[in-house]
Scaffold this motif. Structure first.
Motif, PDB file in Angstrom:
ATOM      1  N   VAL A   1      53.081 -17.747  92.955  1.00  0.00           N
ATOM      2  CA  VAL A   1      51.968 -17.588  91.874  1.00  0.00           C
ATOM      3  C   VAL A   1      51.019 -16.663  92.344  1.00  0.00           C
ATOM      4  CG1 VAL A   1      50.678 -18.778  90.353  1.00  0.00           C
ATOM      5  CG2 VAL A   1      52.641 -19.895  91.084  1.00  0.00           C
TER       6      VAL A   1
ATOM      7  N   TRP B   1      53.979 -28.066  95.427  1.00  0.00           N
ATOM      8  CA  TRP B   1      53.159 -26.988  95.131  1.00  0.00           C
ATOM      9  C   TRP B   1      52.047 -26.756  96.117  1.00  0.00           C
ATOM     10  CZ3 TRP B   1      53.183 -24.241  90.137  1.00  0.00           C
ATOM     11  CH2 TRP B   1      51.941 -23.351  89.942  1.00  0.00           C
TER      12      TRP B   1
ATOM     13  N   THR C   1      44.173 -25.571  88.619  1.00  0.00           N
ATOM     14  CA  THR C   1      45.435 -26.125  88.901  1.00  0.00           C
ATOM     15  C   THR C   1      45.639 -27.523  89.022  1.00  0.00           C
ATOM     16  OG1 THR C   1      45.820 -24.112  90.334  1.00  0.00           O
ATOM     17  CG2 THR C   1      47.415 -26.087  90.756  1.00  0.00           C
TER      18      THR C   1
ATOM     19  N   GLU D   1      51.104 -20.517  85.662  1.00  0.00           N
ATOM     20  CA  GLU D   1      51.412 -21.715  86.221  1.00  0.00           C
ATOM     21  C   GLU D   1      51.910 -22.692  85.017  1.00  0.00           C
ATOM     22  OE1 GLU D   1      47.968 -23.558  88.402  1.00  0.00           O
ATOM     23  OE2 GLU D   1      47.652 -21.490  89.485  1.00  0.00           O
TER      24      GLU D   1
ATOM     25  N   ASP E   1      51.157 -20.575  95.831  1.00  0.00           N
ATOM     26  CA  ASP E   1      50.058 -19.713  95.277  1.00  0.00           C
ATOM     27  C   ASP E   1      49.327 -18.859  96.339  1.00  0.00           C
ATOM     28  OD1 ASP E   1      47.777 -18.771  94.138  1.00  0.00           O
ATOM     29  OD2 ASP E   1      47.164 -20.360  93.125  1.00  0.00           O
TER      30      ASP E   1
END
Length: 396
Positions: free
Chosen positions: A198, A147, A108, A84, A178
């Motif tokens: 991710v 994101w 995160t 990340e 993600d």
């Protein structure tokens, strides 16, 4: 290669895993070498000169990942957070805004709000599950990156990737997803419009609680945002990730890469079995007197159920329960016998955790803090009736 979903279990076993050409070993050898012999100065024999820059075992894992996610390039990292961090440094610069979903992993959240914000980037939280609010926030903040996680951690909310990708791209933002909770066995965000995927390969991909790793997979030909050039001089995202990863040394050891590749071979059967058990557990505890709410997208009354049915091939291996109060939640975590009280998820062993004080403690005191009544269960491969009985006795 555009493979139908049913063929990806085959790819997980064979992509990047050709038998050794010298011995015929069915499992490719683990290459532990740090350096590689050359016959001529500056000319590697097979493209490898030093294991920071490239290693055959890592290459095998990346070949499998890019195939399973139907991407353009894949990059393995020593952890999900290092992946990340590298990606955000490639895509953004000081002064840029990163718009992120409110229900993201605590690590995160910490990376965005403490580390990168301290270097001049502006993180802004948004509700990616309210498309009207998201569209307003995209127009207001003009982010470089949007994101999100889906299913999200730990509330198991579902983002409509196809529609969100359209909104993000219309606003000039790249969409990063993600995919750790679903894994490529259950969901392929790139096929739904995402730009980069991710993974914490520690979780479902590794699957055995014995390695730590991360990965990025980019869509083919993805350019850097806003006509920029990367630190290596290229305008291509994949080139820039490769350059920065090598320059900073953010690479996994070959044994961790080998373990992740081994985990991929059983990923589909593990994900399907654990998701089936998670669904049984979620159904069982609906209406339970000790449970105020069951969070699981496989339940028909889950707000994201229809979207999950459309974009996933299963509803995931994690179930979260909101209990009566914080004390009840902590007691339940302490009383399980089969569910081990530990962070992480996606392993063959079932795990339980208290997100507010464990994986998401970094959010404490923020508007996005996790309620202390929430308990997260990562469902493993034990007999599902035994798992139900264990949660029952913990709640009693």
């Amino acid at each position: 290669m555009n493979r139908p979903p049913a063929a990806r279990a085959t790819d997980a076993i064979h992509a990047g895993q050709a038998p050794d050409s010298l011995s015929g070993a069915i499992v490719p050898p683990l290459t532990l070498a740090s350096t590689f012999v050359m016959d001529t100065p500056g000319v590697p024999r097979s493209g490898y000169d030093y294991s920071r820059s490239g290693n055959p075992t890592r290459s095998a894992l990346e070949t499998a990942l890019v195939t399973l996610e139907a991407g353009g390039a894949a990059f393995a990292f020593p952890s999900g957070l290092s992946a990340e961090d590298t990606l955000l440094r490639v895509l953004t610069r000081p002064g840029d805004t990163v718009l992120f979903g409110r229900d993201v992993y605590g690590g995160t959240f910490r990376l965005l709000t403490a580390v990168l914000a301290g270097e001049g980037r502006t993180p802004v939280a948004t509700d990616v599950f309210d498309l009207a609010a998201l569209e307003r926030d995209l127009a207001r903040t003009r982010p470089v990156v949007l994101w999100l996680e889906t299913p999200s951690n730990p509330l198991l909310e579902i983002a409509d990737l196809d529609r969100i990708a359209s909104l993000a791209h219309a606003a000039g933002a790249l969409l990063v997803v993600d995919n750790t909770f679903a894994s490529p066995a259950l969901q392929q965000p790139l096929a739904l419009g995402a730009d980069v995927v991710v993974h914490s390969t520690t979780k479902l991909i590794g699957g055995h609680s014995d390695m730590v790793g991360g990965a990025l997979v980019t869509r083919p030909g993805l350019p850097l945002p806003r006509d920029r050039s990367g630190v290596g001089g290229s305008s291509d995202v994949a080139d820039s990730i490769a350059y920065l990863r090598n320059a900073t040394g953010a690479v996994p050891g070959p044994f961790d890469a080998w373990l992740a590749a081994r985990g991929l071979k059983t990923l589909h059967v593990r994900a399907e079995r654990a998701a089936a058990s998670a669904g049984r557990i979620a159904e069982h505890f609906r209406g339970h007197p000790a449970v105020r709410r069951v969070h699981y997208p496989g339940l028909p009354d889950h707000p994201g159920h229809d979207v999950a049915r459309r974009q996933m091939r299963g509803f995931g291996t994690v179930v979260s329960l909101t209990l009566r109060d914080a004390d009840a939640a902590r007691r339940a975590c302490e009383r399980t016998r089969l569910f081990a009280l530990a962070v992480s998820l996606g392993a063959v062993e079932s795990l339980v955790e208290h997100p507010a004080s464990m994986t998401h403690a970094a959010k404490e005191g923020s508007p996005d803090a996790i309620a202390p009544e929430l308990v997260r269960f990562s469902v493993g491969l034990e007999d599902v009736d035994d798992l139900v009985d264990d949660i029952e006795q913990a709640l009693a």
